[in-house]
Design a protein around this motif. Sequence first.
Motif, PDB file in Angstrom:
ATOM      1  N   THR A 155      25.765  50.401  35.337  1.00 22.31           N
ATOM      2  CA  THR A 155      24.692  50.260  35.090  1.00 22.31           C
ATOM      3  C   THR A 155      23.699  51.084  36.478  1.00 22.31           C
ATOM      4  O   THR A 155      24.732  51.276  37.304  1.00 22.31           O
ATOM      5  CB  THR A 155      24.768  48.191  35.665  1.00 22.31           C
ATOM      6  OG1 THR A 155      24.817  47.527  36.497  1.00 22.31           O
ATOM      7  CG2 THR A 155      25.495  47.700  34.279  1.00 22.31           C
ATOM      8  N   ASP A 156      22.550  50.640  36.079  1.00 24.26           N
ATOM      9  CA  ASP A 156      21.924  51.076  37.119  1.00 24.26           C
ATOM     10  C   ASP A 156      20.433  50.519  37.192  1.00 24.26           C
ATOM     11  O   ASP A 156      20.737  49.479  36.703  1.00 24.26           O
ATOM     12  CB  ASP A 156      21.567  52.529  36.927  1.00 24.26           C
ATOM     13  CG  ASP A 156      20.544  52.903  35.480  1.00 24.26           C
ATOM     14  OD1 ASP A 156      20.419  52.139  35.042  1.00 24.26           O
ATOM     15  OD2 ASP A 156      20.012  54.463  35.567  1.00 24.26           O
ATOM     16  N   PHE A 157      20.134  50.829  38.550  1.00 29.43           N
ATOM     17  CA  PHE A 157      18.666  50.104  38.595  1.00 29.43           C
ATOM     18  C   PHE A 157      17.268  51.155  38.791  1.00 29.43           C
ATOM     19  O   PHE A 157      17.835  52.159  39.339  1.00 29.43           O
ATOM     20  CB  PHE A 157      18.621  49.606  40.301  1.00 29.43           C
ATOM     21  CG  PHE A 157      20.033  48.672  40.996  1.00 29.43           C
ATOM     22  CD1 PHE A 157      19.234  47.627  40.776  1.00 29.43           C
ATOM     23  CD2 PHE A 157      20.914  48.702  40.858  1.00 29.43           C
ATOM     24  CE1 PHE A 157      20.302  46.166  41.071  1.00 29.43           C
ATOM     25  CE2 PHE A 157      21.575  48.293  41.116  1.00 29.43           C
ATOM     26  CZ  PHE A 157      21.231  46.833  41.212  1.00 29.43           C
ATOM     27  N   ARG A 158      16.636  51.036  37.875  1.00 25.40           N
ATOM     28  CA  ARG A 158      15.652  51.801  37.791  1.00 25.40           C
ATOM     29  C   ARG A 158      13.989  51.577  38.672  1.00 25.40           C
ATOM     30  O   ARG A 158      13.571  49.787  38.246  1.00 25.40           O
ATOM     31  CB  ARG A 158      14.546  51.880  36.279  1.00 25.40           C
ATOM     32  CG  ARG A 158      13.292  52.608  36.284  1.00 25.40           C
ATOM     33  CD  ARG A 158      13.177  53.794  36.841  1.00 25.40           C
ATOM     34  NE  ARG A 158      14.260  54.809  36.763  1.00 25.40           N
ATOM     35  CZ  ARG A 158      13.334  56.271  35.334  1.00 25.40           C
ATOM     36  NH1 ARG A 158      12.377  55.729  35.070  1.00 25.40           N
ATOM     37  NH2 ARG A 158      14.180  56.690  34.735  1.00 25.40           N
ATOM     38  N   VAL A 159      13.615  51.326  39.556  1.00 20.60           N
ATOM     39  CA  VAL A 159      12.933  51.291  41.036  1.00 20.60           C
ATOM     40  C   VAL A 159      11.943  51.571  40.820  1.00 20.60           C
ATOM     41  O   VAL A 159      11.920  53.632  41.004  1.00 20.60           O
ATOM     42  CB  VAL A 159      13.670  51.370  42.414  1.00 20.60           C
ATOM     43  CG1 VAL A 159      12.394  50.415  42.563  1.00 20.60           C
ATOM     44  CG2 VAL A 159      15.180  50.540  42.249  1.00 20.60           C
ATOM     45  N   ASP A 160      10.638  51.693  40.258  1.00 16.88           N
ATOM     46  CA  ASP A 160       9.392  52.454  40.477  1.00 16.88           C
ATOM     47  C   ASP A 160       8.166  51.665  41.730  1.00 16.88           C
ATOM     48  O   ASP A 160       8.526  50.287  42.014  1.00 16.88           O
ATOM     49  CB  ASP A 160       8.500  51.537  39.343  1.00 16.88           C
ATOM     50  CG  ASP A 160       8.691  52.410  37.610  1.00 16.88           C
ATOM     51  OD1 ASP A 160       9.671  52.710  37.543  1.00 16.88           O
ATOM     52  OD2 ASP A 160       8.090  52.828  36.955  1.00 16.88           O
TER      53      ASP A 160
END
Length: 300
Positions: free
Chosen positions: A187-192
Amino acid sequence: MSKRTIGMWLYTNSGGDKIAKKIIKKLKDRDIDTLDNINLRHAIAKNANILHNDVKLNKLDLFFSYNAGEQTQYQMYLYQALNRVIPMINSYESFALTEDKFHTSFVLRNEGILTADYKLCHRDDGHQLKKIIKKWDKMVYKPTDGWGGVGLTKIESEANLDMLLPFLNQMDLRYFYVEKFIKYDNTDFRVDIVDGEFVSCYGRKASDTDWRTNITSGGSVFLREANDEIIEIAKKACKVCGVDIGGVDIIYDLEKEAYVVLEVNGIPAFATPDQEKMGLNFNDKKIDLIVDLIDRKTKK
């Protein structure tokens, strides 16, 4: 203050057309006009001007390009030229940096931001790749200018590498870029981030048959909160890369027990209508921050 006018090219699929309308309306409320659907693919350069349907784009107050799926070499070439005379979001320099995985990792590592261990070598130095696979055990070949997980190849042995090298040589590549495969939980984190401000975070999970989290590779989106450390890493990564708008992909390295930046995306997508229904509700905040950014950058 004279009337301000910007040009915009934003993707129209997956709800992008509705996003564009909201941005245009909010800009109009601030007395900023928008020329929409300005695809530089259909522009020409003539003497001192870049023309699109007889509009001199170099006379605009700003150009906002936000369409990853329809980029062409010609469009990017004019993007670079236009940015020499008017403000852009993102600037061509930052756009070009984040389009290149090696240059992004190189810059981030020099600023103390942890990325995957990597190696870039000349196409004739295949023996270097054989040395590194023995050291790393597993690695990932990445096209430096790819996106959406396209072209990523997991190499798990020297035999895999021997099979891959002839194929890569046929592609007439000038260099090979590989990263050490990181042990993580798929899994990953997508941070905007927009204009240095945290917008949102969500997670992506690889499918049961793949190790890549990219949606185009079969990954799926899920709700996920970011802690303060992740947010600060993402903010710093965007600042280092010089992007006004950035989506930072972060994973947790189970062996190093640390967060690792995989990529800084200069055109992170808005939440799709289906994703909004599942609870990703950051679009309005992102739109407001973009409008604020355009307002600030176009003030005389």
